[in-house]
Scaffold this motif. Structure first.
Motif, PDB file in Angstrom:
ATOM      1  N   ARG A  89      -0.263  -6.748 -10.779  1.00  0.00           N
ATOM      2  CA  ARG A  89      -1.546  -6.531 -11.456  1.00  0.00           C
ATOM      3  C   ARG A  89      -2.709  -7.188 -10.710  1.00  0.00           C
ATOM      4  O   ARG A  89      -3.534  -7.891 -11.300  1.00  0.00           O
TER       5      ARG A  89
ATOM      6  N   ASN B  39       0.851  -1.184   0.000  1.00  0.00           N
ATOM      7  CA  ASN B  39       0.000   0.000   0.000  1.00  0.00           C
ATOM      8  C   ASN B  39       0.892   1.241   0.000  1.00  0.00           C
ATOM      9  O   ASN B  39       1.741   1.378   0.880  1.00  0.00           O
TER      10      ASN B  39
ATOM     11  N   GLN C 104     -10.543 -10.798  -7.703  1.00  0.00           N
ATOM     12  CA  GLN C 104      -9.542 -11.424  -8.573  1.00  0.00           C
ATOM     13  C   GLN C 104      -8.878 -12.603  -7.874  1.00  0.00           C
ATOM     14  O   GLN C 104      -8.660 -12.594  -6.661  1.00  0.00           O
TER      15      GLN C 104
ATOM     16  N   CYS D  16      -5.112  -5.643  -9.283  1.00  0.00           N
ATOM     17  CA  CYS D  16      -6.249  -4.710  -9.225  1.00  0.00           C
ATOM     18  C   CYS D  16      -7.149  -4.819 -10.452  1.00  0.00           C
ATOM     19  O   CYS D  16      -7.951  -3.924 -10.726  1.00  0.00           O
ATOM     20  N   MET D  17      -7.010  -5.890 -11.198  1.00  0.00           N
ATOM     21  CA  MET D  17      -7.702  -5.970 -12.482  1.00  0.00           C
ATOM     22  C   MET D  17      -9.200  -6.226 -12.361  1.00  0.00           C
ATOM     23  O   MET D  17      -9.970  -5.895 -13.242  1.00  0.00           O
TER      24      MET D  17
ATOM     25  N   SER E 206       2.268  -8.183  -2.909  1.00  0.00           N
ATOM     26  CA  SER E 206       1.430  -8.031  -4.098  1.00  0.00           C
ATOM     27  C   SER E 206       1.159  -6.553  -4.316  1.00  0.00           C
ATOM     28  O   SER E 206       1.116  -5.771  -3.364  1.00  0.00           O
ATOM     29  N   SER E 207       0.994  -6.182  -5.581  1.00  0.00           N
ATOM     30  CA  SER E 207       0.727  -4.775  -5.902  1.00  0.00           C
ATOM     31  C   SER E 207      -0.021  -4.676  -7.222  1.00  0.00           C
ATOM     32  O   SER E 207      -0.179  -5.673  -7.942  1.00  0.00           O
ATOM     33  N   SER E 208      -0.442  -3.468  -7.550  1.00  0.00           N
ATOM     34  CA  SER E 208      -1.232  -3.261  -8.763  1.00  0.00           C
ATOM     35  C   SER E 208      -0.389  -3.183 -10.035  1.00  0.00           C
ATOM     36  O   SER E 208      -0.901  -3.406 -11.127  1.00  0.00           O
ATOM     37  N   CYS E 209       0.889  -2.868  -9.909  1.00  0.00           N
ATOM     38  CA  CYS E 209       1.712  -2.764 -11.122  1.00  0.00           C
ATOM     39  C   CYS E 209       2.251  -4.136 -11.525  1.00  0.00           C
ATOM     40  O   CYS E 209       2.107  -5.107 -10.792  1.00  0.00           O
TER      41      CYS E 209
END
Length: 200
Positions: A175, A93, A182, A177-178, A137-140
């Motif tokens: 990724r 975060n 998820q 946040c897809m 884990s992250s969104s990128c």
């Protein structure tokens, strides 16, 4: 005798990507005969460290000092001490591990001897005879996350060292946040499951 592996999860959301990755690893470990336990830090009462350093003053205390707080942390650390391996998992975060993971980490000062007048603390646990796996884990994209946001993984590596563990595998899932709800891909699940071979 079966190995004992404990997973510490610093996610605010159960059944998300981080939680699923831990479940996959723990399932693979149980298939190998290991005894496992999963702990969500959100389920525990953990006070903020006030840096009073009472726990760091007495060198006579062997593995860890005694904290002034009477919360869930002492029982949690006893489980970590009794385990053969640990899994440390946190989403990223704002480029770092979650606040609840950091709250847990700050309380690990009990694993140091740091009397007043000394510049830096000394680790109480000298031998790193446990194994650890870290999960972030992250969104990128995963490979980008490892490069531009190494803070969470580095924090958990230092955390493992405090408890007498050496990181043998670090996973980063990108990724995430897809879509709402998820799940891990089959490839990611297989990658997570392979951690059982290095920690057990």
């Amino acid at each position: 005798m079966s190995k004992k592996i404990i997973a510490i999860i610093g996610s605010y959301r159960k059944n998300g990507i981080t939680d699923e990755a831990v479940d996959v690893i723990l399932g693979a470990l149980r298939q190998k005969g290991a005894e496992t336990e999963k702990i969500h830090l959100t389920d525990k009462r953990i006070e903020f460290c006030t840096n009073c350093r009472c726990c760091t003053q007495d060198k006579a205390e062997e593995r860890r000092g005694k904290c002034v707080f009477n919360d869930d942390m002492n029982g949690l650390l006893s489980k970590i001490d009794a385990a053969d391996g640990i899994i440390l998992a946190s989403p990223i975060n704002l480029s770092d591990a979650t606040a609840i993971m950091k709250r847990f980490v700050e309380r690990l000062i009990v694993y140091t001897y740091w009397p007043w007048g000394r510049m830096i603390p000394e680790l109480r646990v000298k031998k790193r005879n446990k194994k650890a796996v870290t999960i972030t884990s992250s969104s990128c994209y995963g490979w980008i996350g490892k490069i531009i946001m190494p803070g969470a993984a580095n924090l958990m590596k230092r955390t493992a060292a405090l408890t007498g563990a050496k990181v043998v595998k670090s996973l980063h899932f990108g990724r995430v946040c897809m879509a709402k709800g998820q799940k891990l891909s089959e490839k990611e699940r297989n990658l997570a499951a392979s951690c059982a071979d290095v920690i057990c």
